[in-house]
Design an enzyme around this catalytic site. Structure first.
Site, PDB file in Angstrom:
ATOM      1  N   PRO A  98       0.813  -1.230   0.000  1.00  0.00           N
ATOM      2  CA  PRO A  98       0.000   0.000   0.000  1.00  0.00           C
ATOM      3  C   PRO A  98       0.841   1.273   0.000  1.00  0.00           C
ATOM      4  CG  PRO A  98      -0.975  -1.599   1.461  1.00  0.00           C
ATOM      5  CD  PRO A  98       0.328  -2.194   1.005  1.00  0.00           C
ATOM      6  N   CYS A  99       0.416   2.230  -0.813  1.00  0.00           N
ATOM      7  CA  CYS A  99       1.209   3.449  -1.042  1.00  0.00           C
ATOM      8  C   CYS A  99       0.920   4.613  -0.098  1.00  0.00           C
ATOM      9  CB  CYS A  99       0.984   3.927  -2.475  1.00  0.00           C
ATOM     10  SG  CYS A  99       1.435   2.723  -3.734  1.00  0.00           S
TER      11      CYS A  99
END
Length: 374
Positions: A98-99
Site C-alpha cells: 500500500p502506497c
C-alpha cells in the site's frame, strides 16, 4: 531489523487485507522455460485496504486467471506455514505494498501509518524464502526522509540472505501512456544477484504511445464527432492515475493539481464516465474505467469485477503490467542463467512487436507471465 516482528503484532487492525497467492502452472501453460527447471512459481501479494473492493479484486483475478490459486485473507495474521508446505519454495514473491504511508498526496507517516504492510510482507519473505523478491511503491518512498526506512528493509533482506537494490522506473519507458514513476525493489540470492540487470527503457520518446492515440478508438466508439479533435489535443503522456484508498472518497482523477493537468488534455478529472462520449458531448470529457485501464497498460480484454469505485481503485492502484513484465523477465533471466532478457516487446495496446530504445540483440526471457498488482 528485529523490530519487524514486534511491530507486526501491534499493527493488526480490523481492516481486511487482500493476499493473492498464485502458482504459475507448468511450462506449456502459463510459463515457458528453456532452463532445466520445469517451471517458475510466483507468490503474489496484492494488499488492499479498500473495503468491499478486496473481494472484487479477488473476483477479477479469478475471472481472468481461473487456474490461479487466489486467497483472500489478512496477510498480517496469515499463518504462512501451511502455504509454505503446500507450495514449497516459490521462485518469486512479488508485492505491491500500500502506497498511502509514503505518497506525496498523503501525510507520509511511513512506519507510523496503520497501512504500512512492509513488515508483514517481510515476515512472509522470511517464511517462504523465495529465490527472488519484487516490491513496488510510490516515488515518495525514495525521498530522503525515508532513507533510513529503506535501509532497514535492505538490512532485513540481507539477514535473510538476499542482496537487494532500489530503482525509480517510469511506466512511459515501457509502452504505458502515463508517466507513473514507481519505486521498485528487487532482491535475489547472492549467487543470482550479480546476473540481474534492470530492464532498459523499451521506448524512446518518439516511440512511446500517447494518450490521444491509445484512447482515440474508444472515444469514437459511440460515434462522438470530436474524437479526432480530442485525440489531437491529448498527444501527450498522461498524468499519473490516482487510485484512491479507504480514506478517499469516490472515483476521481486526484487532487486539484492533478485535475488541472488532466484539464489540459481535455479531460474532466472530477469523476468518471459510465460509457464513452456520445454524439453531441462537449469538451472536456470524463474517462471510463476501461479507458483508465488502457492508460495503465492493461490488455483490452482484461475484465474487472465490482462497481465503479471498486474497479477504479483496482485500476488506479495497479503496478502497470508492462513494467512488471519487463522487471519479471529480468528476474527470470537471472534465476535461469539466460542473461539479459530485454528484446523487442509487445505494445500493450496493439499486441504488436515494437523496437526498444536499444536495438542490441538479446535472448528472450523464459518467464513470460506478467505480475499484475491489483
Amino acid at each position: 531489523m528485529a523490530d519487524h516482528r514486534l511491530r507486526l503484532g501491534s499493527a493488526v487492525h480490523p481492516h481486511r487485507t487482500l493476499a493473492q497467492l498464485q502458482r504459475v502452472l507448468p511450462r506449456g501453460r502459463h510459463c515457458q522455460s528453456s532452463s532445466p527447471e520445469p517451471y517458475l512459481t510466483c507468490c503474489h501479494l496484492s494488499p488492499h485496504l479498500g473495503g468491499t473492493s478486496d473481494g472484487d479484486a479477488c473476483s477479477t483475478l479469478r475471472t481472468n486467471r481461473p487456474r490461479w490459486n487466489v486467497i483472500q485473507t489478512d496477510i498480517r495474521t496469515l499463518d504462512p506455514a501451511p502455504c509454505a508446505a503446500q507450495w514449497h519454495r516459490p521462485s518469486l514473491l512479488a508485492a505491491g505494498v500500500p502506497c498511502p504511508p509514503f505518497s506525496l498526496a498523503g501525510k507520509q507517516l511511513g512506519a507510523g501509518d496503520e497501512r504500512d504492510l512492509f513488515p508483514a510482507v517481510l515476515s512472509l519473505v522470511s517464511a517462504f524464502r523465495p529465490r527472488a523478491v519484487l516490491l513496488e511503491n510510490v516515488r515518495g518512498l525514495l525521498q530522503k526522509k525515508f532513507a533510513s526506512y529503506r535501509e532497514r528493509i535492505l538490512h532485513a533482506l540481507a539477514g535473510f540472505g538476499y542482496a537487494a537494490k532500489w530503482k525509480l522506473l517510469y511506466a512511459s519507458d515501457f509502452g504505458v501512456p502515463q508517466l507513473r514513476p514507481r519505486a521498485v525493489l528487487v532482491a535475489l540470492e547472492q549467487d543470482a544477484f550479480h546476473r540481474f540487470s534492470w530492464p532498459e527503457p523499451q521506448f524512446d520518446t518518439g516511440y512511446s504511445p500517447l494518450m490521444g492515440d491509445v484512447l482515440r478508438d474508444s472515444m469514437a466508439s459511440q460515434g462522438w464527432e470530436l474524437a479526432d479533435v480530442w485525440a489531437g489535443l491529448a498527444q501527450r503522456i498522461a498524468p499519473t492515475l490516482c487510485g484512491g484508498s479507504r480514506k478517499h472518497g469516490g472515483p476521481d482523477l486526484g487532487p486539484s493539481r492533478a485535475r488541472k493537468a488532466w484539464a489540459e488534455l481535455g479531460v474532466d478529472g472530477s469523476g468518471l464516465a459510465d460509457s464513452p462520449p456520445a454524439p453531441g458531448t462537449l469538451l472536456p470529457i470524463r474517462l471510463t474505467v476501461g479507458q483508465m485501464a488502457l492508460l495503465q497498460g492493461f490488455p483490452p480484454d482484461w475484465k474487472f469485477e465490482g462497481r465503479k469505485t471498486s474497479t477504479y481503485r483496482q485500476v488506479g492502484n495497479a503496478f502497470p503490467p508492462p513494467v512488471a513484465r519487463a522487471v519479471g523477465r529480468q528476474i527470470a533471466a537471472a534465476l535461469t542463467h539466460t542473461g539479459n532478457a530485454v528484446g523487442t516487446c509487445d505494445n500493450p495496446h496493439t499486441g504488436k512487436k515494437e523496437m526498444p530504445a536499444s536495438e542490441s540483440s538479446r535472448r528472450p526471457s523464459p518467464f513470460t507471465t506478467p505480475t499484475v498488482s491489483m
